[in-house]
Design a protein around this motif. Structure first.
Motif, mmCIF file in Angstrom:
data_model
loop_
_atom_site.group_PDB
_atom_site.id
_atom_site.type_symbol
_atom_site.label_atom_id
_atom_site.label_comp_id
_atom_site.label_asym_id
_atom_site.label_seq_id
_atom_site.Cartn_x
_atom_site.Cartn_y
_atom_site.Cartn_z
ATOM 1 N N PHE A 43 0.811 -1.216 0.000
ATOM 2 C CA PHE A 43 0.000 0.000 0.000
ATOM 3 C C PHE A 43 0.848 1.272 0.000
ATOM 4 O O PHE A 43 0.322 2.348 0.282
ATOM 5 C CB PHE A 43 -0.921 0.002 1.228
ATOM 6 C CG PHE A 43 -1.967 -1.065 1.206
ATOM 7 C CD1 PHE A 43 -3.149 -0.878 0.523
ATOM 8 C CD2 PHE A 43 -1.759 -2.271 1.858
ATOM 9 C CE1 PHE A 43 -4.122 -1.862 0.505
ATOM 10 C CE2 PHE A 43 -2.725 -3.258 1.848
ATOM 11 C CZ PHE A 43 -3.906 -3.061 1.160
ATOM 12 N N GLU A 44 2.142 1.151 -0.284
ATOM 13 C CA GLU A 44 2.988 2.346 -0.289
ATOM 14 C C GLU A 44 2.506 3.413 -1.263
ATOM 15 O O GLU A 44 2.535 4.608 -0.946
ATOM 16 C CB GLU A 44 4.436 1.949 -0.597
ATOM 17 C CG GLU A 44 5.138 1.262 0.567
ATOM 18 C CD GLU A 44 6.575 0.913 0.222
ATOM 19 O OE1 GLU A 44 6.955 1.138 -0.955
ATOM 20 O OE2 GLU A 44 7.294 0.422 1.100
ATOM 21 N N PRO A 45 2.023 3.054 -2.485
ATOM 22 C CA PRO A 45 1.550 4.120 -3.394
ATOM 23 C C PRO A 45 0.324 4.866 -2.871
ATOM 24 O O PRO A 45 0.041 5.975 -3.335
ATOM 25 C CB PRO A 45 1.224 3.355 -4.682
ATOM 26 C CG PRO A 45 2.061 2.125 -4.624
ATOM 27 C CD PRO A 45 2.113 1.759 -3.180
ATOM 28 N N SER B 255 -4.383 7.811 5.241
ATOM 29 C CA SER B 255 -4.190 7.196 3.925
ATOM 30 C C SER B 255 -5.115 6.003 3.745
ATOM 31 O O SER B 255 -5.693 5.799 2.672
ATOM 32 C CB SER B 255 -2.732 6.764 3.762
ATOM 33 O OG SER B 255 -1.861 7.872 3.884
ATOM 34 N N PHE B 256 -5.258 5.219 4.805
ATOM 35 C CA PHE B 256 -6.167 4.076 4.717
ATOM 36 C C PHE B 256 -7.609 4.531 4.541
ATOM 37 O O PHE B 256 -8.384 3.893 3.824
ATOM 38 C CB PHE B 256 -6.044 3.212 5.975
ATOM 39 C CG PHE B 256 -7.149 2.202 6.110
ATOM 40 C CD1 PHE B 256 -7.177 1.059 5.318
ATOM 41 C CD2 PHE B 256 -8.189 2.408 7.004
ATOM 42 C CE1 PHE B 256 -8.205 0.150 5.434
ATOM 43 C CE2 PHE B 256 -9.216 1.498 7.119
ATOM 44 C CZ PHE B 256 -9.224 0.362 6.335
ATOM 45 N N GLU B 257 -7.997 5.612 5.198
ATOM 46 C CA GLU B 257 -9.362 6.106 5.080
ATOM 47 C C GLU B 257 -9.688 6.446 3.629
ATOM 48 O O GLU B 257 -10.776 6.118 3.124
ATOM 49 C CB GLU B 257 -9.542 7.332 5.975
ATOM 50 C CG GLU B 257 -10.935 7.922 5.956
ATOM 51 C CD GLU B 257 -11.965 6.990 6.549
ATOM 52 O OE1 GLU B 257 -13.142 7.062 6.142
ATOM 53 O OE2 GLU B 257 -11.592 6.168 7.407
ATOM 54 N N MET C 224 -12.004 -3.695 -6.575
ATOM 55 C CA MET C 224 -10.995 -2.726 -6.168
ATOM 56 C C MET C 224 -10.550 -1.924 -7.386
ATOM 57 O O MET C 224 -10.273 -2.481 -8.451
ATOM 58 C CB MET C 224 -9.794 -3.445 -5.539
ATOM 59 C CG MET C 224 -8.661 -2.520 -5.144
ATOM 60 S SD MET C 224 -7.297 -3.426 -4.408
ATOM 61 C CE MET C 224 -6.054 -2.144 -4.361
ATOM 62 N N THR C 225 -10.518 -0.641 -7.212
ATOM 63 C CA THR C 225 -10.037 0.270 -8.256
ATOM 64 C C THR C 225 -8.699 0.842 -7.804
ATOM 65 O O THR C 225 -8.596 1.389 -6.701
ATOM 66 C CB THR C 225 -11.045 1.403 -8.483
ATOM 67 O OG1 THR C 225 -12.323 0.833 -8.801
ATOM 68 C CG2 THR C 225 -10.600 2.298 -9.616
ATOM 69 N N TYR C 226 -7.688 0.716 -8.665
ATOM 70 C CA TYR C 226 -6.348 1.142 -8.261
ATOM 71 C C TYR C 226 -5.616 1.708 -9.478
ATOM 72 O O TYR C 226 -5.885 1.337 -10.622
ATOM 73 C CB TYR C 226 -5.563 -0.034 -7.678
ATOM 74 C CG TYR C 226 -5.435 -1.219 -8.605
ATOM 75 C CD1 TYR C 226 -4.327 -1.364 -9.439
ATOM 76 C CD2 TYR C 226 -6.429 -2.187 -8.654
ATOM 77 C CE1 TYR C 226 -4.206 -2.447 -10.285
ATOM 78 C CE2 TYR C 226 -6.326 -3.272 -9.498
ATOM 79 C CZ TYR C 226 -5.206 -3.405 -10.310
ATOM 80 O OH TYR C 226 -5.091 -4.481 -11.155
ATOM 81 N N PRO C 227 -4.681 2.619 -9.261
ATOM 82 C CA PRO C 227 -3.921 3.200 -10.375
ATOM 83 C C PRO C 227 -2.880 2.230 -10.908
ATOM 84 O O PRO C 227 -2.558 1.221 -10.278
ATOM 85 C CB PRO C 227 -3.273 4.435 -9.743
ATOM 86 C CG PRO C 227 -3.189 4.116 -8.292
ATOM 87 C CD PRO C 227 -4.378 3.268 -7.985
ATOM 88 N N LYS C 228 -2.368 2.541 -12.064
ATOM 89 C CA LYS C 228 -1.380 1.692 -12.703
ATOM 90 C C LYS C 228 -0.091 1.689 -11.888
ATOM 91 O O LYS C 228 0.307 2.700 -11.321
ATOM 92 C CB LYS C 228 -1.104 2.199 -14.123
ATOM 93 C CG LYS C 228 -0.218 1.271 -14.943
ATOM 94 C CD LYS C 228 -0.063 1.795 -16.359
ATOM 95 C CE LYS C 228 0.801 0.853 -17.193
ATOM 96 N NZ LYS C 228 0.963 1.349 -18.583
ATOM 97 N N GLY C 229 0.542 0.527 -11.836
ATOM 98 C CA GLY C 229 1.778 0.395 -11.080
ATOM 99 C C GLY C 229 1.590 -0.231 -9.714
ATOM 100 O O GLY C 229 2.567 -0.466 -9.004
ATOM 101 N N ILE C 230 0.350 -0.510 -9.309
ATOM 102 C CA ILE C 230 0.055 -1.129 -8.013
ATOM 103 C C ILE C 230 -0.376 -2.572 -8.254
ATOM 104 O O ILE C 230 -1.129 -2.860 -9.193
ATOM 105 C CB ILE C 230 -1.041 -0.354 -7.266
ATOM 106 C CG1 ILE C 230 -0.537 1.043 -6.909
ATOM 107 C CG2 ILE C 230 -1.475 -1.085 -6.006
ATOM 108 C CD1 ILE C 230 -1.558 1.897 -6.216
ATOM 109 N N ASP C 231 0.123 -3.471 -7.419
ATOM 110 C CA ASP C 231 -0.234 -4.892 -7.541
ATOM 111 C C ASP C 231 -1.607 -5.109 -6.903
ATOM 112 O O ASP C 231 -1.730 -5.613 -5.785
ATOM 113 C CB ASP C 231 0.831 -5.754 -6.864
ATOM 114 C CG ASP C 231 0.685 -7.229 -7.229
ATOM 115 O OD1 ASP C 231 -0.269 -7.558 -7.962
ATOM 116 O OD2 ASP C 231 1.515 -8.036 -6.775
#
Length: 391
Positions: free
Chosen positions: A42-44, A55-57, A85-92
């Motif tokens: 979850f670093e990104p 950040s978690f919120e 789950m919706t996530y940006p590119k570059g995240i696993d």
């Protein structure tokens, strides 16, 4: 899960298991715990200047969503829950989503295991309480029985002792009465001169003694007075009665009472009750409790292999990005450009038209001057033409 349900301790139908896992997936605490345990994934999502919880919120609010089946639809063949789950590119995102599902299942399995342990311990404590209650009841009943036996023995002993004292008093009174009778009979016998035992008929004939010897047999139903026993016999009995130390042998009931008192000296039933070593085997109605306690103590369910839900489809890397939609962006761009161009054209046309109107209405404009000059030049001609008519 079948072994868990067959234990008759914890009932967990498949629908309830699915709801528990769904609640764990929706739980804020479960998501936050997974977020903290996997901070590298979850670093990104961590923003500078924000705490981990902040950040978690944002991630919890915008990125992950739990979808439940529509209860109004009747064509659903099975109950399910869906996690997106919706996530940006570059995240696993695949690792995050699959890892979170496994984490939620493990958390719920651990919670069920803890609940099962608590239920089993509570049931065992309840059975022990009932067993202790049965033991206490047995001890109370045993003590009550021993007390009742001892009380009955004490009562019977007291009654026998009272009877013995009364009987001895009676025997003593009878002996004194006999002594009084003997004294009276001795006095009468002395006055009659009877030294040896005799009968009334013999006493009468002794005074008329003759030469002939006669043997008589006397039969009567009346008791012969005591003084006919003679002074010697009566004195002998009197001496014996006065020297007597105890009258117990004169009545067999005294010996019977002594026997019963000897038997009451020790109660064998009380001794047997007090000599019991393992009293649990004498408890009534506790065999089912023992069997249930043994079953619960030996209960061994493999919670690690407990399958709460079936993952129908693991998360996979999407072939197409969910956003932005390039075709939609192009179409919206074209539509927006056309609308903007039309607006600009209309605005420009309106501006030009407004400028022309302003120029036409202005008094210092060239058109107005030309019109003024034309009117001035025509005025003499008109006047000139009118004058001949007037003449």
């Amino acid at each position: 899960m079948d072994a868990l349900n067959r234990s008759e301790v914890y009932q967990l139908p498949p629908v309830d298991a699915l709801l528990k896992v769904g609640a764990a997936l929706e739980s804020y605490d479960t998501r936050l715990a997974f977020f903290r345990a996997n901070q590298k994934l979850f670093e990104p999502f961590v923003r500078p200047g924000q705490t981990l919880e902040q950040s978690f919120e944002a991630f919890n609010r915008d990125s992950i969503h739990l979808i439940l089946p529509d209860t109004d639809k009747k064509d659903s063949l099975s109950a399910y829950v869906k996690l997106e789950m919706t996530y940006p590119k570059g995240i696993d995102g695949v690792a995050i989503l699959n890892g979170f599902v496994d984490y939620a299942v493990r958390v719920e399995r651990k919670q069920i295991s803890a609940d099962l342990d608590v239920i089993v311990k509570n049931r065992i404590n309840e059975l022990k309480g009932r067993f202790d209650s049965a033991r206490s009841n047995y001890e109370v009943e045993k003590e009550a029985k021993i007390a009742s036996l001892r009380e009955n023995d004490a009562l019977k002993r007291a009654q026998l002792q009272d009877e013995l004292r009364a009987l001895r008093s009676q025997l003593k009174a009878l002996r004194n009465d006999r002594i009084a009778q003997l004294n009276e009979a001795i006095g009468i016998a002395k006055s009659l001169g009877i030294q040896k035992p005799t009968t009334p008929s013999s006493l009468g004939e002794s005074r008329n003694a003759g030469a002939n010897s006669v043997m008589r047999t006397e039969v009567n139903n009346q008791q012969v007075p005591l003084f006919f026993m003679g002074v010697e016999a009566l004195n002998a009995e009197l001496v014996a009665l006065k020297q007597r130390k105890s009258d117990d042998f004169t009545d067999p009931r005294v010996a019977q009472i002594a026997k019963e008192l000897q038997l009451l000296a020790s109660n064998r039933e009380v001794e047997v009750l007090n000599a019991r070593e393992n009293e649990d085997i004498f408890l009534a109605g506790v065999q089912p409790l023992r069997a249930e306690m043994a079953r619960l103590s030996s209960l061994n369910i493999d919670m690690a292999g407990l399958k709460l839900v079936t993952v129908d489809q693991q998360a996979l890397e999407p072939l197409v990005a969910a956003s932005p939609n390039r075709l939609l962006v192009v179409l919206l761009g074209l539509l927006g450009g056309a609308v903007l161009a039309l607006c600009i054209a209309l605005l420009r046309s309106a501006i030009v038209a407004s400028r022309d109107i302003i120029k036409e209405r202005s008094p210092g404009s060239q058109v107005s001057r030309l019109n003024a000059r034309g009117h001035i030049g025509e005025l003499p001609d008109q006047q000139h033409s009118i004058q001949p008519i007037q003449k």
